[in-house]
Write a protein that holds these residues in place. Structure first.
Motif, PDB file in Angstrom:
ATOM      1  N   VAL A   1     -35.513 -22.551 -13.641  1.00 39.59           N
ATOM      2  CA  VAL A   1     -34.627 -21.783 -12.452  1.00 39.59           C
ATOM      3  C   VAL A   1     -33.033 -22.372 -12.531  1.00 39.59           C
ATOM      4  O   VAL A   1     -32.039 -21.197 -12.586  1.00 39.59           O
ATOM      5  N   PHE A   2     -32.355 -23.537 -12.734  1.00 45.93           N
ATOM      6  CA  PHE A   2     -31.592 -23.903 -12.171  1.00 45.93           C
ATOM      7  C   PHE A   2     -30.389 -24.772 -13.530  1.00 45.93           C
ATOM      8  O   PHE A   2     -29.196 -24.620 -13.507  1.00 45.93           O
ATOM      9  N   ALA A   3     -31.180 -25.007 -14.471  1.00 49.97           N
ATOM     10  CA  ALA A   3     -30.706 -25.736 -15.372  1.00 49.97           C
ATOM     11  C   ALA A   3     -29.611 -25.330 -16.636  1.00 49.97           C
ATOM     12  O   ALA A   3     -28.703 -25.452 -16.790  1.00 49.97           O
ATOM     13  N   LEU A   4     -30.323 -23.483 -16.567  1.00 47.57           N
ATOM     14  CA  LEU A   4     -29.664 -22.950 -18.144  1.00 47.57           C
ATOM     15  C   LEU A   4     -28.029 -21.863 -17.346  1.00 47.57           C
ATOM     16  O   LEU A   4     -27.457 -22.420 -17.429  1.00 47.57           O
ATOM     17  N   PRO A   5     -28.374 -21.591 -16.135  1.00 43.75           N
ATOM     18  CA  PRO A   5     -26.696 -21.296 -15.632  1.00 43.75           C
ATOM     19  C   PRO A   5     -25.978 -22.663 -14.896  1.00 43.75           C
ATOM     20  O   PRO A   5     -24.789 -22.442 -15.318  1.00 43.75           O
ATOM     21  N   LEU A   6     -26.825 -24.238 -13.997  1.00 48.76           N
ATOM     22  CA  LEU A   6     -25.726 -24.319 -14.638  1.00 48.76           C
ATOM     23  C   LEU A   6     -24.738 -24.930 -15.963  1.00 48.76           C
ATOM     24  O   LEU A   6     -23.733 -25.823 -15.919  1.00 48.76           O
TER      25      LEU A   6
ATOM     26  N   TRP B   1     -17.757 -14.864 -18.949  1.00 46.19           N
ATOM     27  CA  TRP B   1     -18.853 -13.854 -18.839  1.00 46.19           C
ATOM     28  C   TRP B   1     -20.225 -14.413 -19.346  1.00 46.19           C
ATOM     29  O   TRP B   1     -21.235 -14.013 -18.839  1.00 46.19           O
ATOM     30  N   ALA B   2     -19.987 -15.864 -19.703  1.00 47.54           N
ATOM     31  CA  ALA B   2     -21.388 -16.260 -20.572  1.00 47.54           C
ATOM     32  C   ALA B   2     -22.041 -16.752 -19.140  1.00 47.54           C
ATOM     33  O   ALA B   2     -23.048 -16.406 -19.128  1.00 47.54           O
ATOM     34  N   PRO B   3     -21.996 -17.648 -18.257  1.00 56.82           N
ATOM     35  CA  PRO B   3     -22.942 -17.818 -17.673  1.00 56.82           C
ATOM     36  C   PRO B   3     -23.002 -16.245 -16.580  1.00 56.82           C
ATOM     37  O   PRO B   3     -24.270 -16.693 -16.119  1.00 56.82           O
ATOM     38  N   LEU B   4     -22.385 -15.202 -15.940  1.00 55.18           N
ATOM     39  CA  LEU B   4     -23.224 -14.122 -15.804  1.00 55.18           C
ATOM     40  C   LEU B   4     -24.193 -13.436 -16.593  1.00 55.18           C
ATOM     41  O   LEU B   4     -25.097 -12.555 -16.375  1.00 55.18           O
ATOM     42  N   ALA B   5     -24.103 -13.985 -17.511  1.00 59.77           N
ATOM     43  CA  ALA B   5     -24.553 -13.746 -18.999  1.00 59.77           C
ATOM     44  C   ALA B   5     -25.901 -14.149 -18.346  1.00 59.77           C
ATOM     45  O   ALA B   5     -27.615 -13.398 -18.605  1.00 59.77           O
TER      46      ALA B   5
ATOM     47  N   LEU C   1     -32.181 -12.843 -14.245  1.00 58.64           N
ATOM     48  CA  LEU C   1     -32.543 -11.822 -13.373  1.00 58.64           C
ATOM     49  C   LEU C   1     -33.368 -10.736 -13.389  1.00 58.64           C
ATOM     50  O   LEU C   1     -34.442 -10.079 -12.758  1.00 58.64           O
ATOM     51  N   ALA C   2     -33.133 -10.121 -14.671  1.00 58.68           N
ATOM     52  CA  ALA C   2     -33.571  -8.850 -15.093  1.00 58.68           C
ATOM     53  C   ALA C   2     -35.606  -9.564 -15.483  1.00 58.68           C
ATOM     54  O   ALA C   2     -36.237  -9.231 -15.372  1.00 58.68           O
ATOM     55  N   PHE C   3     -35.441 -10.968 -16.069  1.00 61.44           N
ATOM     56  CA  PHE C   3     -36.364 -11.342 -16.005  1.00 61.44           C
ATOM     57  C   PHE C   3     -37.787 -11.667 -14.795  1.00 61.44           C
ATOM     58  O   PHE C   3     -38.628 -10.953 -15.110  1.00 61.44           O
TER      59      PHE C   3
ATOM     60  N   THR D   1     -38.015  -8.439 -19.889  1.00 59.78           N
ATOM     61  CA  THR D   1     -37.391  -9.882 -20.709  1.00 59.78           C
ATOM     62  C   THR D   1     -36.373  -9.336 -22.697  1.00 59.78           C
ATOM     63  O   THR D   1     -35.779  -9.683 -22.483  1.00 59.78           O
ATOM     64  N   ALA D   2     -37.060  -8.189 -22.958  1.00 55.85           N
ATOM     65  CA  ALA D   2     -35.827  -7.450 -23.612  1.00 55.85           C
ATOM     66  C   ALA D   2     -34.344  -7.257 -22.597  1.00 55.85           C
ATOM     67  O   ALA D   2     -34.114  -7.482 -24.152  1.00 55.85           O
ATOM     68  N   ILE D   3     -34.402  -7.147 -21.833  1.00 57.18           N
ATOM     69  CA  ILE D   3     -33.062  -6.966 -21.219  1.00 57.18           C
ATOM     70  C   ILE D   3     -32.840  -8.566 -21.192  1.00 57.18           C
ATOM     71  O   ILE D   3     -31.199  -9.067 -21.062  1.00 57.18           O
ATOM     72  N   THR D   4     -33.264  -9.671 -20.732  1.00 56.24           N
ATOM     73  CA  THR D   4     -33.160 -10.493 -20.499  1.00 56.24           C
ATOM     74  C   THR D   4     -32.782 -11.233 -21.805  1.00 56.24           C
ATOM     75  O   THR D   4     -31.307 -11.858 -22.428  1.00 56.24           O
ATOM     76  N   THR D   5     -33.109 -10.492 -23.049  1.00 55.25           N
ATOM     77  CA  THR D   5     -33.249 -11.208 -24.497  1.00 55.25           C
ATOM     78  C   THR D   5     -31.548 -10.336 -25.210  1.00 55.25           C
ATOM     79  O   THR D   5     -30.577 -11.154 -25.789  1.00 55.25           O
ATOM     80  N   ALA D   6     -30.821  -9.584 -24.702  1.00 58.55           N
ATOM     81  CA  ALA D   6     -29.700  -9.021 -25.021  1.00 58.55           C
ATOM     82  C   ALA D   6     -28.958 -10.272 -24.292  1.00 58.55           C
ATOM     83  O   ALA D   6     -27.776 -10.054 -24.837  1.00 58.55           O
ATOM     84  N   PHE D   7     -28.788 -10.020 -22.677  1.00 57.93           N
ATOM     85  CA  PHE D   7     -28.113 -10.580 -21.749  1.00 57.93           C
ATOM     86  C   PHE D   7     -27.949 -12.312 -22.551  1.00 57.93           C
ATOM     87  O   PHE D   7     -26.793 -13.370 -22.860  1.00 57.93           O
TER      88      PHE D   7
END
Length: 241
Positions: free
Chosen positions: A176-181, A195-199, A205-207, A217-223
């Motif tokens: 949950v936290f590793a990639l956002p941090l 905007w990279a952390p926001l993406a 969240l989409a996931f 998951t398709a939205i996740t891939t886009a972000f």
């Protein structure tokens, strides 16, 4: 005359030695450059691959949004699509978390402690979560061999074992936290835009809010592709002066 010949031979040997040293140095530099480039491209492509693999998993999941008996019945009745689901999420989670570990090497000033924490959480996640997908195969196999009631009883016994949450919970926290941090650390270091952390957060969240449905998951891939683009721009080697 003999002295002149000896001097000429010595000079030729010196030139040859210098030329050989220059060639060896050039070869080493090319090897280092190619190694760094490979590591960078692994970092850049990992978020995109994460999105693609979790989409593969979501498409193969025979029990999206289900749990308990309904889930175990679906797993036992659909072992082939289940394997696509498990393999997809296994590699999806691995590619999802690994940038948090790799980015720590790029953050050397501002955000370095955030990057360190992200890398540690990434280690927790990647050492646990991808491997948990093997449980799906056991659930399916137990249901096929001994029936869904046995699968349920096995699950009940596992819930009494304190070691299970001790292993699983840190892995989930890392996921949950590793990639956002890590994305925040990269932004603090000036490697990526704001905007990279926001993406990354929007992709997560989409996931989750979609219930890990294919459209989510398709939205996740886009972000995550946007995040990868930011990484590509921010980690480009500086031109030589």
């Amino acid at each position: 005359m003999h002295s002149q010949s000896t001097d000429a031979d010595s000079a030729t040997s010196t030139v040859a030695a210098k030329s050989s040293a220059v060639q060896a140095s050039s070869t080493r530099r090319r090897g280092v450059a190619s190694g760094r480039a490979a590591r960078r491209w692994f970092l850049v492509t990992a978020p995109v691959l994460a999105g693609l693999f979790v989409t593969m998993g979501a498409l193969g999941d025979p029990a999206v949004g289900q749990d308990g008996r309904v889930l175990y019945e679906a797993y036992a009745a659909n072992p082939d699509p289940l394997q696509f689901k498990s393999v997809g999420f296994h590699f999806g989670y691995a590619f999802w978390i690994v940038p948090a570990i790799l980015l720590a090497g790029y953050v050397r000033d501002r955000g370095i402690w955030i990057a360190n924490v992200a890398a540690f959480l990434g280690w927790l996640g990647i050492s646990t979560l991808p491997g948990l997908l093997m449980i799906d195969h056991y659930d399916s196999a137990i249901g096929q061999v001994a029936g869904v009631e046995t699968t349920l009883r096995v699950q009940e016994v596992m819930e009494t074992m304190w070691g299970v949450p001790v292993i699983v919970t840190p892995g989930i926290v890392g996921f949950v936290f590793a990639l956002p941090l890590a994305a925040v650390a990269a932004w603090r270091a000036g490697l990526v835009k704001w905007w990279a952390p926001l993406a990354v957060i929007c992709g997560f969240l989409a996931f989750t809010l979609s219930g890990v449905a294919p459209w989510g998951t398709a939205i996740t891939t886009a972000f995550f592709t946007l995040f990868a683009y930011s990484l590509w721009r921010g980690t480009r080697p500086l031109p030589r002066a």
